[in-house]
Design a protein around this motif. Sequence first.
Motif, PDB file in Angstrom:
ATOM      1  N   ARG A 195       0.039   0.409 -18.266  1.00 54.87           N
ATOM      2  CA  ARG A 195      -0.460   1.615 -17.598  1.00 54.87           C
ATOM      3  C   ARG A 195      -1.628   2.253 -18.332  1.00 54.87           C
TER       4      ARG A 195
ATOM      5  N   PRO B  95       4.444   1.643  -1.094  1.00 52.41           N
ATOM      6  CA  PRO B  95       5.796   1.271  -1.560  1.00 52.41           C
ATOM      7  C   PRO B  95       6.779   2.441  -1.548  1.00 52.41           C
ATOM      8  N   SER B  96       6.268   3.678  -1.605  1.00 51.23           N
ATOM      9  CA  SER B  96       7.210   4.804  -1.612  1.00 51.23           C
ATOM     10  C   SER B  96       7.917   4.937  -0.262  1.00 51.23           C
TER      11      SER B  96
ATOM     12  N   ARG C  66      -2.084   4.552  -7.027  1.00 54.17           N
ATOM     13  CA  ARG C  66      -1.607   3.214  -6.706  1.00 54.17           C
ATOM     14  C   ARG C  66      -2.282   2.196  -7.626  1.00 54.17           C
TER      15      ARG C  66
ATOM     16  N   THR D 280      -5.516  11.528   0.038  1.00 50.69           N
ATOM     17  CA  THR D 280      -5.455  10.094   0.291  1.00 50.69           C
ATOM     18  C   THR D 280      -6.186   9.333  -0.815  1.00 50.69           C
TER      19      THR D 280
ATOM     20  N   GLN E  68      -2.366  -4.030  -5.749  1.00 45.96           N
ATOM     21  CA  GLN E  68      -3.593  -3.258  -5.952  1.00 45.96           C
ATOM     22  C   GLN E  68      -3.636  -2.594  -7.324  1.00 45.96           C
ATOM     23  N   THR E  69      -2.690  -2.943  -8.189  1.00 48.27           N
ATOM     24  CA  THR E  69      -2.643  -2.334  -9.515  1.00 48.27           C
ATOM     25  C   THR E  69      -3.694  -2.966 -10.424  1.00 48.27           C
TER      26      THR E  69
ATOM     27  N   GLU F  10       0.213   7.185   6.028  1.00 49.23           N
ATOM     28  CA  GLU F  10      -0.320   8.217   5.114  1.00 49.23           C
ATOM     29  C   GLU F  10       0.325   9.565   5.433  1.00 49.23           C
TER      30      GLU F  10
ATOM     31  N   TYR G  25      -1.083  17.030  -1.208  1.00 53.65           N
ATOM     32  CA  TYR G  25      -1.410  17.265   0.207  1.00 53.65           C
ATOM     33  C   TYR G  25      -1.170  18.725   0.596  1.00 53.65           C
TER      34      TYR G  25
ATOM     35  N   ARG H 142       4.872   9.299  -4.507  1.00 52.60           N
ATOM     36  CA  ARG H 142       5.321  10.081  -3.358  1.00 52.60           C
ATOM     37  C   ARG H 142       5.328  11.574  -3.694  1.00 52.60           C
TER      38      ARG H 142
ATOM     39  N   ALA I 194       1.807  12.857  -4.110  1.00 52.42           N
ATOM     40  CA  ALA I 194       1.109  12.878  -2.819  1.00 52.42           C
ATOM     41  C   ALA I 194       1.501  14.116  -2.015  1.00 52.42           C
ATOM     42  N   ILE I 195       2.790  14.420  -1.982  1.00 54.59           N
ATOM     43  CA  ILE I 195       3.242  15.581  -1.196  1.00 54.59           C
ATOM     44  C   ILE I 195       2.691  16.874  -1.808  1.00 54.59           C
TER      45      ILE I 195
ATOM     46  N   ARG J  31       0.792  -1.215   0.000  1.00 58.34           N
ATOM     47  CA  ARG J  31       0.000   0.000   0.000  1.00 58.34           C
ATOM     48  C   ARG J  31       0.835   1.281   0.000  1.00 58.34           C
TER      49      ARG J  31
ATOM     50  N   TYR K 114       1.635   3.551 -10.823  1.00 57.13           N
ATOM     51  CA  TYR K 114       2.770   4.444 -11.035  1.00 57.13           C
ATOM     52  C   TYR K 114       3.939   4.040 -10.136  1.00 57.13           C
ATOM     53  N   PRO K 115       5.158   4.382 -10.517  1.00 58.15           N
ATOM     54  CA  PRO K 115       6.306   4.059  -9.664  1.00 58.15           C
ATOM     55  C   PRO K 115       6.183   4.779  -8.310  1.00 58.15           C
ATOM     56  N   PRO K 116       6.710   4.146  -7.245  1.00 59.21           N
ATOM     57  CA  PRO K 116       6.599   4.725  -5.896  1.00 59.21           C
ATOM     58  C   PRO K 116       7.039   6.177  -5.817  1.00 59.21           C
TER      59      PRO K 116
ATOM     60  N   LYS L 299      -4.153   9.411  -3.960  1.00 57.09           N
ATOM     61  CA  LYS L 299      -3.024   8.492  -3.836  1.00 57.09           C
ATOM     62  C   LYS L 299      -3.470   7.053  -4.117  1.00 57.09           C
ATOM     63  N   ALA L 300      -4.649   6.685  -3.605  1.00 57.00           N
ATOM     64  CA  ALA L 300      -5.157   5.328  -3.821  1.00 57.00           C
ATOM     65  C   ALA L 300      -5.362   5.083  -5.319  1.00 57.00           C
TER      66      ALA L 300
ATOM     67  N   GLU M  64       3.807   9.728   4.236  1.00 51.57           N
ATOM     68  CA  GLU M  64       3.812   9.841   2.780  1.00 51.57           C
ATOM     69  C   GLU M  64       3.470  11.258   2.329  1.00 51.57           C
ATOM     70  N   ASN M  65       2.610  11.922   3.089  1.00 51.82           N
ATOM     71  CA  ASN M  65       2.237  13.294   2.752  1.00 51.82           C
ATOM     72  C   ASN M  65       3.305  14.310   3.165  1.00 51.82           C
ATOM     73  N   GLY M  66       4.387  13.826   3.728  1.00 51.54           N
ATOM     74  CA  GLY M  66       5.466  14.735   4.092  1.00 51.54           C
ATOM     75  C   GLY M  66       5.317  15.329   5.486  1.00 51.54           C
TER      76      GLY M  66
END
Lengths: 448, 144
Positions: free
Chosen positions: A366, A154-155, B29, B22, A360-361, A282, B46, B39, B42-43, A152, B33-35, B25-26, A285-287
């Motif tokens: 793509r 991976p980053s 996912r 959020t 979950q992909t 979360e 947010y 990331r 998302a930043i 969920r 896309y690559p992590p 981001k889901a 991830e949001n910084g």
Amino acid sequence: MTSRLQSRTLRIDPDRCSGHMSCVRVCPVEAIRAWHGKAEMLSGRCIDCGLCIRVCKSGAITPRQGSMPDLKRFRHTVAIPSPALYAQFGRDVTPAQIIAALKRVGFDEVADMTPACEAVLLSIQRMVQERRSEGPLISPHCPTVVRLIQVRHPSLLPLLAPVETPQEVMAQAIRTHRAKVLGLRRDQIAIFHITPCPAKASDLKYHTHHQASQLDGAVAISQIYGEVKRALASRESDMGNVQNGVSGPCLGWALVGGQGGSIETGNSIAVGGLESVIRTLEDIENGKLHDVDYVECRSCREGCVDGCLTVENLYEARNKLVHLIRRRGSQIDPTSPSVRDLTERSDLILSKPVEPRPSQTLDSDRARAIEKMQRMEDLCARLPGIDCAACGAPTCRAFAEDVVQGRVEEASCPLMLQQRLRKTVADLSAILDQLPRPPGGGEGEGKS
Amino acid sequence: MSFTREFEIVGGDFASAGRVSTEIKAMLRGIGYPPDVIRRTAIASYEAEMNTVMYARRGSVRLGLEPGVIHLVFADEGPGIPDIGLAMQEGFSTATDEMRERGFGAGMGLPNIQRNADRLEITSEVGRGTRLDITVLTDEEAGR
């Protein structure tokens, strides 16, 4: 339709499943469906958290655990108990007595994880103190949390502290040492982890960190509880030559916050329970959380002592550990020779990063994934959006995904089906209204 | 193949602030896309959502996905930004004390979006509102 594999860790018994959907709703990664009135697992999604085991009212979900190993098959057998084991059997039974009882159950040797826990904690402390890059380090020791991050978030994988688990470190050290001292081949020694949760058991087969685990098997605390209890009762006074060596930091390993309590960090936090863990991940991830340097995340609310394969009342067990830690102290002695030996081992630090597991992909292509996402959105807009789960999926969104992925038909939504039936009835009735009344019969008002 | 989806953001609703990001981001996912792309998006998303919640009465975000590109357009009805150049400086913030007490408004919003996005366009009218056009490139060749 698509393949319906069960989880690699859990088993759902269709005969016992009564289809009341608690597991479908509780699963944090939406891995369970009940399309035909019985729960089943979507393959590759389960993160082994065990929440479904806890909520299942009919006891249909059980961990896939083997039977008790036949200890006589091996030349030398070793048990490495999770510190959660010492929290069992009541306040008056000491860790040393539990270790002695485990030996009477049939293990040649019982290794307390103290040196490994302390060596791992010291390594983490060093990593936290030396860290210069952005974001907090995340503890890698709850296998469910690691899997959650793989699936969920991976980053966040680069933030996992690259340290081995103490049970692996301990097993590796013991095997090497005993093979030499006892003159045995490495494969004549069998090492078992006494585990509080199915995730740690499946970690042996599907080790997240490297190819092969150093452990030969896992035995659930609930599986061995009875035998240990009997052994404790039969010869309670016989302690053999067991030392009272389980340390505070090792015992703390079984509690949320136990790790941070034993190492010096600037600002560490401890999070228990998957819902809170997900929220914290979360945030990272949001910084957010940039002032935090270490995050200890545990899938179970109170830590390993809360594992779904433990037996005693959680709060009594927790109390026992807190009491023991208070008496033994939570300080690590970095000069202790056994800890120093392990700290210097190269296998303590992981060389390979943990890989993502993007289950979950929607599609590996793509462009097709984007198209499917659009179809999911369009369908979601037409669905009732009340997440009633009557279709067998936990939410309308999960149902839309199932439809787009070809797992179920759109008509499996009972509310959509009802809408369609109503419309069909209305259409038919409108057609009937337009037809001339048959001669000599027909009810209602005809049109002239 | 392209994808669009619009979300509403309610100004001042700190309790649910971050929910839209959020959800976005889901979805990213789900696309796979690559992590690192997830990331960075998302930043950026947010921070932009938090700015809307903190300063605007209401706002919306439109997520657009095309091959190679993630597009986020935040548009709000709010006070607007009088001096965009100043707002882009590290550490500049107009957050109130209350916002700071809640841990928001450390003054890293816009520069942080800039750092994580591949392109950022800001248009703003004082007294009317602000529009942020955020682009993240997804490195299609490497990602597939």
